[in-house]
Design a protein around this motif. Structure first.
Motif, short mmCIF file in Angstrom:
data_model
loop_
_atom_site.label_atom_id
_atom_site.label_comp_id
_atom_site.label_asym_id
_atom_site.label_seq_id
_atom_site.Cartn_x
_atom_site.Cartn_y
_atom_site.Cartn_z
N THR A 149 -9.72 53.05 16.51
CA THR A 149 -10.99 52.80 17.17
C THR A 149 -11.91 54.00 16.96
OG1 THR A 149 -12.01 52.11 19.27
CG2 THR A 149 -10.26 53.77 19.40
N THR A 150 -13.08 53.96 17.59
CA THR A 150 -14.05 55.05 17.53
C THR A 150 -14.71 55.18 18.89
OG1 THR A 150 -15.99 53.72 16.98
CG2 THR A 150 -14.58 54.40 15.13
N PRO A 151 -15.36 56.33 19.14
CA PRO A 151 -16.14 56.46 20.38
C PRO A 151 -17.56 55.94 20.26
CG PRO A 151 -16.00 58.57 19.29
CD PRO A 151 -15.19 57.62 18.46
N GLY A 152 -17.86 55.23 19.16
CA GLY A 152 -19.18 54.63 19.02
C GLY A 152 -20.25 55.62 18.62
N ASP B 120 -16.63 40.04 28.42
CA ASP B 120 -15.21 40.41 28.30
C ASP B 120 -15.03 41.46 27.22
OD1 ASP B 120 -14.53 38.65 30.28
OD2 ASP B 120 -13.92 37.04 28.91
N HIS B 121 -14.25 42.49 27.53
CA HIS B 121 -13.97 43.56 26.58
C HIS B 121 -12.56 44.04 26.82
CE1 HIS B 121 -15.76 45.21 30.24
NE2 HIS B 121 -15.09 46.33 30.03
N GLU B 122 -11.90 44.48 25.76
CA GLU B 122 -10.51 44.92 25.86
C GLU B 122 -10.38 46.36 26.32
OE1 GLU B 122 -7.63 44.01 22.92
OE2 GLU B 122 -8.67 42.22 22.24
N THR B 123 -11.36 47.17 25.94
CA THR B 123 -11.28 48.60 26.20
C THR B 123 -12.66 49.12 26.59
OG1 THR B 123 -9.68 48.70 24.37
CG2 THR B 123 -10.41 50.80 25.28
N ASP C 92 -8.95 48.12 15.02
CA ASP C 92 -8.38 47.29 16.07
C ASP C 92 -9.36 47.05 17.21
OD1 ASP C 92 -5.63 47.03 15.01
OD2 ASP C 92 -5.61 49.20 15.28
N ARG C 93 -10.26 47.98 17.44
CA ARG C 93 -11.30 47.82 18.46
C ARG C 93 -12.66 47.94 17.78
NH1 ARG C 93 -7.36 46.50 20.50
NH2 ARG C 93 -6.39 47.19 22.46
N VAL C 94 -13.56 47.07 18.17
CA VAL C 94 -14.89 47.01 17.56
C VAL C 94 -15.93 47.35 18.62
CG1 VAL C 94 -16.59 45.50 16.49
CG2 VAL C 94 -14.19 45.32 15.84
N VAL C 95 -16.79 48.31 18.32
CA VAL C 95 -17.85 48.70 19.24
C VAL C 95 -19.18 48.13 18.77
CG1 VAL C 95 -16.64 50.81 19.86
CG2 VAL C 95 -18.36 50.88 18.05
N GLN D 255 -14.82 46.65 22.26
CA GLN D 255 -14.69 47.88 23.05
C GLN D 255 -16.08 48.30 23.53
OE1 GLN D 255 -12.19 51.26 21.74
NE2 GLN D 255 -14.10 52.43 21.70
N ALA D 256 -16.21 48.47 24.83
CA ALA D 256 -17.45 48.98 25.40
C ALA D 256 -17.45 50.50 25.37
CB ALA D 256 -17.61 48.47 26.83
N VAL D 257 -18.63 51.08 25.27
CA VAL D 257 -18.80 52.53 25.24
C VAL D 257 -19.89 52.92 26.24
CG1 VAL D 257 -19.54 54.52 23.86
CG2 VAL D 257 -18.06 52.78 22.84
N LEU D 258 -19.60 53.92 27.04
CA LEU D 258 -20.58 54.46 27.99
C LEU D 258 -20.41 55.97 28.10
CD1 LEU D 258 -20.59 52.10 31.13
CD2 LEU D 258 -22.51 52.52 29.58
N PRO D 259 -21.48 56.68 28.46
CA PRO D 259 -21.26 58.05 28.89
C PRO D 259 -20.48 58.04 30.19
CG PRO D 259 -23.50 57.35 29.40
CD PRO D 259 -22.88 56.26 28.56
N GLY D 260 -19.59 58.99 30.35
CA GLY D 260 -18.93 59.13 31.64
C GLY D 260 -19.93 59.60 32.69
N PRO D 261 -19.67 59.36 33.96
CA PRO D 261 -20.64 59.71 35.00
C PRO D 261 -20.93 61.20 35.10
CG PRO D 261 -18.54 59.03 35.97
CD PRO D 261 -18.48 58.69 34.52
N TYR D 262 -19.92 62.04 34.87
CA TYR D 262 -20.17 63.48 34.96
C TYR D 262 -21.10 63.93 33.83
CZ TYR D 262 -19.57 68.50 35.11
OH TYR D 262 -19.82 69.85 35.17
N SER D 263 -20.83 63.48 32.60
CA SER D 263 -21.67 63.88 31.47
C SER D 263 -23.09 63.35 31.62
CB SER D 263 -21.06 63.41 30.15
OG SER D 263 -19.85 64.09 29.88
N LEU D 264 -23.22 62.11 32.07
CA LEU D 264 -24.56 61.54 32.21
C LEU D 264 -25.36 62.29 33.27
CD1 LEU D 264 -26.55 59.43 31.25
CD2 LEU D 264 -25.58 57.81 32.89
N SER D 265 -24.71 62.63 34.37
CA SER D 265 -25.42 63.39 35.40
C SER D 265 -25.74 64.80 34.92
CB SER D 265 -24.60 63.44 36.70
OG SER D 265 -23.37 64.13 36.51
N ASP D 266 -24.87 65.37 34.09
CA ASP D 266 -25.09 66.70 33.55
C ASP D 266 -26.27 66.73 32.58
OD1 ASP D 266 -24.34 69.50 32.94
OD2 ASP D 266 -23.68 68.69 31.01
N LEU D 267 -26.46 65.66 31.82
CA LEU D 267 -27.55 65.59 30.85
C LEU D 267 -28.89 65.27 31.51
CD1 LEU D 267 -25.73 63.58 28.03
CD2 LEU D 267 -26.41 65.98 27.93
#
Length: 333
Positions: A7-10, A173-176, A63-66, A132-144
């Motif tokens: 997979t990738t982090p998008g 629906d998303h697997e990851t 295996d995972r598509v973003v 596969q869904a991708v989002l910034p985590g809440p800590y990083s998003l608040s930090d930015l």
């Protein structure tokens, strides 16, 4: 038996043809047009580019598509940069590199947006599973971001987590779900804040039934931050074995991790393309130095986003990751 998942982090680079098309649109500069209400011509370019990168991932055998996050000119700050309760102001350096984003300044309550959910709906129509869904985590998003509304760091982090959780609830629906948390490494939270960061990640993870992977990168976590992150109710934590393999190996040796693990083994910023065998050898090197090597799932991924790469090198990296996940276990020379 361990399941190896490629997979990738998008946050992919734009296809070259899309860069050319967008540069021809008068006034389109990085961070200039992406506001959530682009015109039809710009929207059409991104839709076609999304289809291209999803086809590319399928052809590579990932295996995972973003979705690709091609519209995210503000990188991880994007979900706030397009929000109605946010003003985008000056240009800010994106961590410690040569990329920049518009500073998102929160001036009102962070209600539901639906921007990322809309992207994922379009991606789901182009896939037959493995989304596969991708989002910034809440800590990083608040930090930015900058807070001019909530008035307190803890309240702001909680509000960002609630906002992201609401967005996740609208996802198809998303697997990851990958939550990208480089700020946990780059600007680690202090005592107390590290526990709140874990609780914020919990809040987002609870909004989905998918497997949740938290991927910090650009180094290794502080030991206490790592310990609190392991307390979060997520399925896997990621480790950047490109930026700092020794410190990340130490964390795994000394403190263990979740039942699944994500290994950042291919360089998301360097144009040198790793051989699939080298990627698997690096995974085996990690496991050889651990007291417990049985994981249910091992995610093989780039350590960072890949928008830094030329498109041709990006294509080769995807193919290498996909092949690496299919190889039998090998012993490093």
């Amino acid at each position: 038996m361990t399941d190896y998942v490629s997979t990738t982090p998008g946050l992919f680079p734009l296809p070259d043809w899309a860069k050319d098309d967008l540069s021809d649109r008068k006034g389109h500069q990085k961070g200039d047009l992406i506001s959530g209400d682009e015109g039809e011509e710009i929207t059409a370019v991104y839709e076609d580019a999304r289809e291209d990168v999803i086809d590319l991932q399928r052809e590579a055998g990932l295996d995972r598509v973003v979705e690709g996050q091609l519209r995210w000119d503000d990188m991880l700050a994007h979900p706030l940069a397009v929000h109605d309760a946010v003003e985008t102001r000056g240009i800010v350096r994106y961590y410690d590199n040569n990329n920049f984003y518009r500073e998102p300044v929160v001036t009102d309550d962070l209600g539901f947006s639906g921007d990322v959910a809309g992207e994922l709906e379009s991606a789901a129509d182009l896939t037959d599973g493995g989304l596969q869904a991708v989002l910034p985590g809440p800590y990083s998003l608040s930090d930015l971001a900058t807070d001019e509304h909530y008035g307190d760091d803890a309240a702001f982090l909680a509000a960002v987590a609630d906002f992201l959780a609401g967005e996740v609830e609208a996802f198809p629906d998303h697997e990851t779900l990958f939550l990208l948390e480089p700020s946990l490494v780059e600007t680690p939270p202090d005592d107390g804040a590290d526990e709140r960061a874990s609780e914020a990640i919990d809040a987002v993870a609870a909004a989905t039934d998918a497997d949740v992977v938290v991927q910090p990168y650009w180094g290794a976590l502080d030991e206490k931050v790592h310990a609190h992150l392991l307390d979060a109710d997520v399925d896997a934590v990621g480790y950047d074995f490109v930026a700092d393999h020794e410190a990340n190996r130490y964390l795994l040796q000394e403190y263990g991790t979740k039942g699944d693990v994500a290994l950042g083994l291919a360089d998301g910023q360097n144009t040198l393309v790793e051989e699939p065998e080298a990627i698997r050898e690096r995974a085996d090197w990690v496991f050889e130095h651990l007291p417990v090597t049985e994981f249910d799932t091992v995610y093989l991924t780039t350590n960072t986003e890949t928008f830094y790469l030329p498109y041709g090198k990006f294509e080769e990296k995807l193919a290498a990751l996909a092949e690496a996940a299919t190889l039998p276990e090998v012993t490093p020379a």
